[in-house]
Design an enzyme around this catalytic site. Structure first.
Site, PDB file in Angstrom:
ATOM      1  CE  LYS A  23      -1.946   2.219   3.901  1.00 18.34           C
ATOM      2  NZ  LYS A  23      -1.568   3.581   3.854  1.00 18.34           N
ATOM      3  CG  ASN A  24       2.220   2.904   3.547  1.00 18.28           C
ATOM      4  OD1 ASN A  24       1.084   3.282   3.270  1.00 18.28           O
ATOM      5  ND2 ASN A  24       2.613   2.680   4.787  1.00 18.28           N
ATOM      6  NE  ARG A  94       0.125  12.542   6.721  1.00 16.66           N
ATOM      7  CZ  ARG A  94      -0.019  13.784   7.114  1.00 16.66           C
ATOM      8  NH1 ARG A  94      -1.203  14.329   7.193  1.00 16.66           N
ATOM      9  NH2 ARG A  94       1.027  14.498   7.449  1.00 16.66           N
ATOM     10  CB  CYS A 118      -4.654   6.958  10.003  1.00 16.48           C
ATOM     11  SG  CYS A 118      -5.182   5.461   9.175  1.00 16.48           S
ATOM     12  NE  ARG A 123       0.049  10.759   9.704  1.00 17.70           N
ATOM     13  CZ  ARG A 123      -0.386   9.804   8.879  1.00 17.70           C
ATOM     14  NH1 ARG A 123      -1.665   9.500   8.843  1.00 17.70           N
ATOM     15  NH2 ARG A 123       0.445   9.163   8.085  1.00 17.70           N
ATOM     16  N   PRO A 124       2.346  16.850  10.932  1.00 24.31           N
ATOM     17  CG  PRO A 124       4.219  17.763  12.006  1.00 24.31           C
ATOM     18  CD  PRO A 124       3.168  16.700  12.141  1.00 24.31           C
ATOM     19  CB  ILE A 125       3.206  18.260   5.402  1.00 24.27           C
ATOM     20  CG1 ILE A 125       2.312  19.497   5.263  1.00 24.27           C
ATOM     21  CG2 ILE A 125       2.374  17.005   5.464  1.00 24.27           C
ATOM     22  CD1 ILE A 125       1.666  19.577   3.870  1.00 24.27           C
ATOM     23  CG  ASP A 126       7.444  20.590   9.757  1.00 27.09           C
ATOM     24  OD1 ASP A 126       6.751  19.554   9.873  1.00 27.09           O
ATOM     25  OD2 ASP A 126       8.524  20.736  10.346  1.00 27.09           O
ATOM     26  CG  ASP A 306       2.601   1.746   9.540  1.00 29.89           C
ATOM     27  OD1 ASP A 306       2.193   2.695  10.236  1.00 29.89           O
ATOM     28  OD2 ASP A 306       3.079   1.904   8.407  1.00 29.89           O
ATOM     29  CB  ILE A 328       6.831   6.943  14.436  1.00 34.03           C
ATOM     30  CG1 ILE A 328       7.975   5.923  14.406  1.00 34.03           C
ATOM     31  CG2 ILE A 328       6.673   7.676  13.103  1.00 34.03           C
ATOM     32  CD1 ILE A 328       9.326   6.433  14.004  1.00 34.03           C
ATOM     33  NE  ARG A 398      -7.156   5.270   4.133  1.00 34.25           N
ATOM     34  CZ  ARG A 398      -6.185   5.618   4.984  1.00 34.25           C
ATOM     35  NH1 ARG A 398      -6.444   5.802   6.238  1.00 34.25           N
ATOM     36  NH2 ARG A 398      -4.961   5.806   4.541  1.00 34.25           N
TER      37      ARG A 398
END
Ligand code: EPU
Length: 419
Positions: A23-24, A94, A118, A123-126, A306, A328, A398
């Site tokens: 999936k990922n 995501r 999820c 869950r920042p994306i900086d 996970d 994490i 998902r």
């Protein structure tokens, strides 16, 4: 009306279960294909709802998607149009953030809704945005949309403060067409990153260092078509290995790259699971006596976050005290509350969960609060006495292809029901 999964627990499992494509990896590979100017053929696509959402996004961008079989897609981006990504599909997962890197890389412009996914705490994306800025992009965030634009993207050296999977892949995608050379330091090393780099290099990119902490991207002018087969899903495999450790007589987990699961397999051996790995499969045998342990989630090759929720379900069966430390996503413990509803004895003090066992689980109504909590609920339901009803199963769909049929084939008493 709601669809739930019902499990009557306690059945011993036997047989072979086949793992699907990762999936990922898939959720990065599909956005990566839009960087090409020709048709890409991808094999091993898992039949999960995240893939449906990504197909909707591709079609919205006028990318032609043809399904050869359930597992094989042709993606032709030659007539695509770069539109503002404000469709619902973007908020369903995501990984829609990978369109940022891909569209910025190809068109020097991307406007996209904030991605979903999820709820695992903040869950920042900086770091993604820091990378785009370093390449020369301007970033605007109005709270609903993120707009990225650049006249030119110019290769540079980018140090990631955290070895983020998403930021590493996104920066690679933004840099493949940049002028000159980009170097990412403290890059993440997950197998899904290597798979994305493999696809991009087959398309004509020049990327070295995948799987190490330093990734170098020499910008190119054009990317073409290719054929690519996705790696097996190490998290799906890990979930089925853990589930077999709980309930197998003998289960073979097939289509696995065992070294992707070294940290899990050695931990399971340590707690008393009878497990043997070969080149492309893992056998798990009845493991009646398990002992408590301590684990700490870490970036790859450490223990995967996970797999933390599925393992926690198994540890309710182990003798003594276990400690699970999550480094994490420090709030990723919603599954513990659900397991306690089933008579587990788990105390959470973020970032540590303390599990006292063994506590035989008892079936009841529980929720899949996120994808991997859903996996933990399935494992707990198989272990429990009586019936477990899992709600909010769209999270499970998902990321796990056909989980009910795959487990039914092993002898589990599990079905979907509309209530
Ligand atoms: N982080 C930041 N800033 C950023 C990016 C990340 O602070 O800009 C932090 C995160 O908050 C987290 C850590 O860095 O604490 C690592 O996050 P990472 O970016 O590596 O995670 P991700 O790319 O968002 C992927 C997987 C997750 C998996 C993590 C960790 C996909 C689509 N998602 O997320 O998978 O847990 O890596 O391995 O690949 C799942 O499959 O259930 C799942 C959540």
């Amino acid at each position: 009306m709601e669809e739930v999964i019902k499990i009557n627990g306690g059945k011993l499992l036997n047989g072979t279960i086949r793992v699907s494509g990762s999936k990922n990896a898939t959720v990065a590979l599909i956005p990566a294909t839009v960087l090409a100017n020709e048709k890409i053929n991808i094999i091993g696509i898992p039949n999960i709802s995240d893939v449906q959402s990504l197909k909707e996004i591709l079609e919205y961008l006028d990318v032609e998607v043809s399904t050869v079989s359930e597992e094989e897609l042709y993606i032709d981006p030659s007539k695509m149009i770069n539109k503002t990504l404000d469709i619902d599909a973007v908020s369903k997962l995501r990984a829609s953030y990978y369109f940022m890197g891909a569209l910025l890389g190809k068109y020097r412009y991307c406007k996209i809704r904030m991605p979903g996914g999820c709820n695992l705490g903040p869950r920042p994306i900086d770091l993604h945005l820091k990378g785009f800025r370093a390449l020369g992009a301007t970033v605007e965030d109005d709270g609903t949309f993120i707009t990225l634009s650049a006249d030119r993207l110019i290769g540079t050296r980018i140090y990631l403060d955290i070895a983020s999977v998403g930021a590493t892949i996104n920066i690679i995608m933004a840099a493949v067409y940049a002028e000159g050379t980009t170097v990412i330091e403290n890059a993440a090393r997950e197998p899904e990153i290597i798979d994305t780099i493999t696809l991009l290099n087959k398309m004509g990119a020049k990327i070295r260092g995948g799987g190490t902490s330093t990734i170098t991207i020499d910008g190119v002018k054009r990317l073409g078509g290719c054929l690519h087969e996705i790696i097996p899903d190490r998290i799906e495999a890990g979930t089925y290995i853990i589930l077999s450790a709980a309930m197998a007589n003998h289960v073979r987990i097939d289509n696995v790259i065992p070294y992707h699961l070294d940290s899990l397999i050695s931990k399971l051996k340590e707690i008393g699971v009878n497990i043997e790995s070969s080149i492309d499969h893992v056998d798990v045998y009845s493991s009646p006596k398990l002992k408590g342990t301590s684990i700490k989630t870490m970036p790859y090759p450490g223990f995967a976050t996970d797999l933390q929720s599925p393992l926690t379900a198994l540890l309710t069966k182990a003798e003594g005290v276990s400690k699970v430390t999550e480094t994490i996503y420090i709030e990723r413990f919603k599954h513990c509350e659900q397991l306690n509803k089933m008579q587990a004895n788990i105390e959470v003090n973020c970032p540590v969960a303390t599990i006292k066992g063994p506590t035989p689980l008892v079936g009841t109504d529980v929720k899949a609060t996120d994808l991997r909590c859903g996996a933990a609920m399935v494992i707990a339901g198989l272990m429990a006495e009586g019936t477990t009803t899992i709600h909010d199963i769209y999270h499970i769909d998902r990321g796990y292809e056909d989980i009910v049929s795959k487990l039914t084939a092993l002898g589990a008493d599990i079905h979907r029901e509309v209530i």
